[in-house]
Design an enzyme around this catalytic site. Structure first.
Site, PDB file in Angstrom:
ATOM      1  N   ASP A 182       0.857  -1.179   0.000  1.00  0.00           N
ATOM      2  CA  ASP A 182       0.000   0.000   0.000  1.00  0.00           C
ATOM      3  C   ASP A 182       0.900   1.239   0.000  1.00  0.00           C
ATOM      4  O   ASP A 182       1.885   1.284   0.732  1.00  0.00           O
ATOM      5  CB  ASP A 182      -0.846  -0.005   1.276  1.00  0.00           C
TER       6      ASP A 182
ATOM      7  N   ASP B 177      -3.306   4.626  -2.167  1.00  0.00           N
ATOM      8  CA  ASP B 177      -4.406   5.104  -1.334  1.00  0.00           C
ATOM      9  C   ASP B 177      -4.907   6.477  -1.808  1.00  0.00           C
ATOM     10  O   ASP B 177      -4.094   7.385  -2.023  1.00  0.00           O
ATOM     11  CB  ASP B 177      -3.866   5.219   0.105  1.00  0.00           C
TER      12      ASP B 177
ATOM     13  N   GLU C  53      -6.631   3.787  -5.774  1.00  0.00           N
ATOM     14  CA  GLU C  53      -7.951   3.947  -5.143  1.00  0.00           C
ATOM     15  C   GLU C  53      -8.452   5.330  -5.526  1.00  0.00           C
ATOM     16  O   GLU C  53      -7.764   6.320  -5.263  1.00  0.00           O
ATOM     17  CB  GLU C  53      -7.832   3.811  -3.623  1.00  0.00           C
TER      18      GLU C  53
HETATM   19  C1  NOJ Z   1      -8.552   4.768   2.128  1.00  0.00           C
HETATM   20  C2  NOJ Z   1      -8.175   3.600   2.960  1.00  0.00           C
HETATM   21  O1  NOJ Z   1      -8.565   2.441   2.302  1.00  0.00           O
HETATM   22  C3  NOJ Z   1      -8.839   3.785   4.291  1.00  0.00           C
HETATM   23  O2  NOJ Z   1      -8.761   2.636   5.089  1.00  0.00           O
HETATM   24  C4  NOJ Z   1      -8.216   4.964   4.957  1.00  0.00           C
HETATM   25  O3  NOJ Z   1      -8.892   5.243   6.155  1.00  0.00           O
HETATM   26  C5  NOJ Z   1      -8.279   6.210   4.075  1.00  0.00           C
HETATM   27  N1  NOJ Z   1      -7.951   5.939   2.705  1.00  0.00           N
HETATM   28  C6  NOJ Z   1      -7.312   7.230   4.546  1.00  0.00           C
HETATM   29  O4  NOJ Z   1      -6.008   6.809   4.288  1.00  0.00           O
END
Ligand code: NOJ
Length: 603
Positions: free
Chosen positions: A114, A220, A277
């Protein structure tokens, strides 16, 4: 069987997708805190993951995506990184990551880490320096702004953006008399990507891990890294609320693609893979800009339409009724758009931010949970795209028991949003109960509950006290050990499904998608068609918990069932055509009918 035309329209046939290993791959997501605890401290760890690599190999996945394991104060379970080059001590060491990479590579699997670089932890040395004075060289690594003042002389944040986790997206810093931006918790300050030193530092972090043999990154909230110049106020979306969703000004900002191309240059030096993401992105064009092959940015993104289908306009814990028609429209849109435009889908129903799909998307009863979990697996894994399986999904793990009180929920998002809603609904017990219902349905805690390995205490996840309570109402009946022995288990089914996909990549990976029976309110039915015309799969999925009399199945289904056989299904024997051409499907029944042209016929 006759050769199937590659498209119904003939001339406008899109080109078959280019072949690539990451298109054929299936990915298993590990949430390290809850996967496997090797040392009895109640928290999962990297040595615990290494103990399970053979389990993953036998499942048939090709890539492991590991959620953040870096040093972190764990305010947001590692999505608040305080050092990108060391490992949170309870998870292990950098050498453990080396060992994990070696163990996976030995088994021809890859590791994706990640990459959390929209923000850091407030404990990162960069932020500690940044906040220490206005003139510190790291000041400009984060997003600082002077306050606004109202007519009565009250200090206000620089704009009206809400944090994703509730409240203002700005926190006041007494020492330097300015606010800093944090789209998530106040302990997660946003990095300032306008500063080239920040961009370079991110490239260096990637290089550090790629040099170690990591095969790519899950990035992320990567579409949040470029913000609108001047950080203007967000338009009013939630009347009566002080802070408003500001995604118009921070999702897909003006320099996003320039930054993504920079990341791709680093990745390309290693032939590495990247999945971004990208919340708050709805338009095909916006997604294609990031993933179309000729853009040289990301391989694919997580797009959120499906997992937002039941979220009301008031935010995550407000409800929205969804229909299968809506689900079909979403799937059809992304399946055809990516195929026709040289993009690629990431297929997921669960992850560490979503609840368990079998609890969320099927109105199952305990007796048909297995069928429901298998049906959802079929629905997902045979679409066009790279398949993502979240730990425990392969067992059909379910949400936490309804009876558990809010005290059993530990996630910062759940607790913040719950607290804010409680303030709003003070004294309104009906509203509070509705809120709890949504928490029971959608909280992130459901997927973070310990992996259910066996029927022993805490589901075999730990010999100590788990950091969150294991689902002790469930692990006796639903666990890996028992499912490994049972050829009819959800786990055995996932293995067959992934194998089927891999054995027929021309159909299931590179085939085009065609929705059938679009108007049927209970069945999800689709075909996957090999672009060279030699194979077609027809899927029939009953999304209801009732038997379903299908009076007039579409001609494609009748033809498929007449010409070929059901290669995978969740009932034995599978549904068949009746003499009058109708079919009777069992609750959550799933059928995969595969027609393959004999290439050597007549040779
Ligand atoms: C997306 C992540 O998947 C989540 O778990 C996290 O809280 C937020 N981004 C902030 O990093």
């Amino acid at each position: 069987m006759s050769t199937i035309p590659a498209t119904t329209s003939g001339s406008s046939r899109p080109q078959a997708p280019e072949k690539a290993w990451w298109k054929e791959a299936s990915v298993y997501q590990i949430y390290p805190a809850s996967f496997n605890d090797s040392d009895g401290d109640g928290l999962g760890d990297i040595p615990g993951i290494i103990q399970k690599v053979d389990y993953l190999g036998a499942l048939g996945v090709d890539v492991v995506w590991l959620c953040p394991v870096y040093e972190s104060p764990q305010i947001d379970m590692g999505y608040d990184v305080s050092d990108y080059r060391s490992i949170h001590a309870p998870y292990g060491t950098v050498e453990d990551v080396d060992r994990l990479i070696a163990a996976l590579h030995e088994r021809r699997m890859r590791l994706v880490m990640d990459l959390v670089v929209n923000h850091t932890s407030d404990q990162h040395v960069w932020f500690r320096e940044s906040r220490s004075s206005l003139s510190n060289p790291k000041r400009d690594w984060y997003i600082w702004k002077k306050p606004r003042w109202d007519a009565a002389g009250n200090r206000l944040p620089p704009n009206n953006w809400a944090s994703v986790f509730g409240g203002s997206a700005w926190s006041w810093d007494e020492t330097t008399g300015e606010y800093y931006l944090h789209l998530f918790c106040k302990e997660q300050p946003d990095l300032n990507w306008e500063n080239p030193d920040v961009v370079q530092a991110v490239h260096d972090i990637m290089t550090f891990w790629l040099d170690k043999g990591v095969d790519g990154f899950r990035m992320d909230v990567i579409n949040f890294i470029s913000k609108s110049p001047g950080l203007p106020d967000a338009p009013l979306k939630l009347p009566g609320q002080e802070f408003q969703p500001g995604d118009l000004h921070y999702a897909n900002g003006p320099r996003l693609h320039e930054f993504l191309r920079g990341l791709r240059e680093v990745l390309d030096r290693y032939d590495a893979f990247a999945i971004g993401e990208m919340p708050c992105v709805k338009e095909e064009q916006d997604v294609l800009m990031a993933v179309a092959a000729d853009r040289k940015e990301l391989n694919m993104i997580f797009q959120f339409d499906i997992v937002s289908i039941d979220i009301g306009s008031g935010g995550k814990f407000t409800s929205k009724t969804w229909s299968l028609a809506k689900m079909k429209a979403i799937v059809n849109k992304w399946q055809t758009c990516m195929y026709d435009n040289n993009g690629w889908n990431a297929l997921f129903l669960e992850n560490h931010d979503q609840s368990r799909s079998v609890s969320r998307f099927t109105p199952h009863r305990p007796e048909n949970r297995t069928a429901a979990a298998k049906m959802l697996a079929t629905f997902l894994a045979l679409q066009s795209g790279t398949v993502f399986v979240y730990q425990g999904q392969e067992l059909g793990m379910a949400n936490l028991p309804r009876e558990w009180p809010i005290d059993e929920y530990k996630d910062v998002e759940t607790l913040n949003l719950y607290r804010l809603a409680m303030q709003q609904h003070r004294g309104d017990s009906e509203a509070v109960e509705q809120l709890m219902d949504q928490v029971r349905l959608k909280a992130r805690d459901h997927s973070r509950s310990p992996m259910q390995w066996n029927a022993q205490q805490h589901g075999g996840f730990t010999t100590g006290t788990p950091w969150v309570r294991a689902n002790d109402a469930d692990y006796m009946h639903c666990n890996a050990e028992q499912q490994l022995r049972d050829p009819t288990s959800v786990l055995a089914y996932w293995r067959q499904l992934l194998r089927l996909r891999k054995q027929n990549v021309d159909v299931f990976v590179y085939g085009r998608f065609e929705l059938l029976a679009a108007a049927d309110p209970s069945l999800f039915c689709y075909r996957r068609i090999d672009p060279s015309g030699y194979g077609v799969a027809t899927l029939v999925l009953n999304f209801t918990d009732c038997e379903y009399e299908w009076q007039v199945p579409p001609a494609e289904v009748v033809e498929a069932l007449t010409a070929a056989r059901c290669v995978l299904g969740n009932y034995e024997p599978p549904a068949e055509l009746n003499g009058d051409g109708s079919m009777r499907l069992k609750p959550f029944e799933a059928l995969v009918i595969l027609e393959l042209e004999d290439l050597y016929e007549g040779a």
